[in-house]
Design a protein around this motif. Structure first.
Motif, mmCIF file in Angstrom:
data_model
loop_
_atom_site.group_PDB
_atom_site.id
_atom_site.type_symbol
_atom_site.label_atom_id
_atom_site.label_comp_id
_atom_site.label_asym_id
_atom_site.label_seq_id
_atom_site.Cartn_x
_atom_site.Cartn_y
_atom_site.Cartn_z
ATOM 1 N N ARG A 137 27.350 42.123 29.206
ATOM 2 C CA ARG A 137 28.695 42.397 29.749
ATOM 3 C C ARG A 137 29.378 43.525 28.972
ATOM 4 N N THR A 138 29.172 43.563 27.657
ATOM 5 C CA THR A 138 29.735 44.649 26.847
ATOM 6 C C THR A 138 29.130 45.987 27.262
ATOM 7 N N GLU A 139 27.809 46.010 27.439
ATOM 8 C CA GLU A 139 27.129 47.233 27.870
ATOM 9 C C GLU A 139 27.609 47.666 29.248
ATOM 10 N N GLN A 140 27.817 46.691 30.135
ATOM 11 C CA GLN A 140 28.305 47.011 31.470
ATOM 12 C C GLN A 140 29.712 47.604 31.397
ATOM 13 N N ALA A 141 30.557 47.063 30.543
ATOM 14 C CA ALA A 141 31.914 47.598 30.390
ATOM 15 C C ALA A 141 31.873 49.027 29.850
ATOM 16 N N ASP A 142 30.990 49.288 28.868
ATOM 17 C CA ASP A 142 30.852 50.641 28.333
ATOM 18 C C ASP A 142 30.399 51.620 29.416
ATOM 19 N N LEU A 143 29.434 51.213 30.214
ATOM 20 C CA LEU A 143 28.950 52.075 31.293
ATOM 21 C C LEU A 143 30.041 52.311 32.346
ATOM 22 N N ALA A 144 30.846 51.283 32.608
ATOM 23 C CA ALA A 144 31.939 51.433 33.568
ATOM 24 C C ALA A 144 32.961 52.452 33.069
ATOM 25 N N VAL A 145 33.242 52.452 31.771
ATOM 26 C CA VAL A 145 34.171 53.435 31.188
ATOM 27 C C VAL A 145 33.583 54.834 31.316
ATOM 28 N N GLN A 146 32.290 54.978 31.013
ATOM 29 C CA GLN A 146 31.638 56.278 31.153
ATOM 30 C C GLN A 146 31.672 56.747 32.600
ATOM 31 N N LEU A 147 31.431 55.831 33.523
ATOM 32 C CA LEU A 147 31.454 56.170 34.948
ATOM 33 C C LEU A 147 32.846 56.641 35.367
ATOM 34 N N ASP A 148 33.872 55.957 34.886
ATOM 35 C CA ASP A 148 35.248 56.368 35.206
ATOM 36 C C ASP A 148 35.528 57.789 34.703
#
Length: 177
Positions: free
Chosen positions: A108-119
């Motif tokens: 979930r932490t990795e997914q949140a980091d990727l979501a920030v990068q995507l944004d």
């Protein structure tokens, strides 16, 4: 005009590190003015085209990065779903249950980091990428080609012809002496 002729006619200097000055010389005043203006316009066009190409390439790279990030997020979502099923099947106090909970938190932490990068990537795409049009904002002709300086051809002939004749007369006199 051939490029060689233009090269001989034009002198480019940089009075500051953000300005260039284009001087053109010719026997015809209007031609010098036209060449100077054409070179300036050509330079601005070249810089704009180059910036546009860089912007297009950067935008394509950003879109590729966005697609990769979305694929990674989808893969993580599948991994999270599988880890959630394993965690629910395991006893929460058992070593396997604790391991699954830690794995799930990491995913979930990795997914949140990727979501920030995507944004961030999507924001750059919306605003025109990292280069955008800012590269061409400062590139413009700030002063049109000025009126040519110098004397008109008839006046130059009236001044230089008698002077040349006098110089020739003096040199002939020296040769005869």
């Amino acid at each position: 005009l051939p490029a060689r002729s233009v090269e001989k006619m034009v002198d480019v200097s940089a009075p500051t590190n953000q300005l260039i000055q284009i001087d053109a010389t010719s026997t015809e005043a209007a031609e010098a003015q036209a060449v100077s203006q054409a070179v300036a316009d050509s330079y601005v066009g070249y810089v704009s085209d180059t910036a546009r190409e860089v912007s297009s390439a950067a935008l394509a790279d950003l879109k590729l990065r966005r697609d990769e990030l979305q694929a990674q997020i989808e893969q993580l979502q599948d991994d999270i779903a599988a880890a959630t099923k394993r965690q629910q099947a395991a006893d929460p106090d058992s070593p396997a249950g604790i391991k699954e909970a830690q794995l799930l938190a990491g995913l979930r932490t990795e997914q949140a980091d990727l979501a920030v990068q995507l944004d961030k990537v999507e924001e750059k795409i919306v605003t025109g990428g990292p280069v955008g049009s800012s590269a061409t904002v400062g590139t413009s002709v700030i002063q049109r080609a000025t009126e040519p300086r110098g004397l008109p051809t008839p006046v130059r002939l009236l001044i230089w012809a008698p002077l040349a004749a006098l110089v020739c007369l003096i040199m002939m006199g020296l040769v005869l002496l």
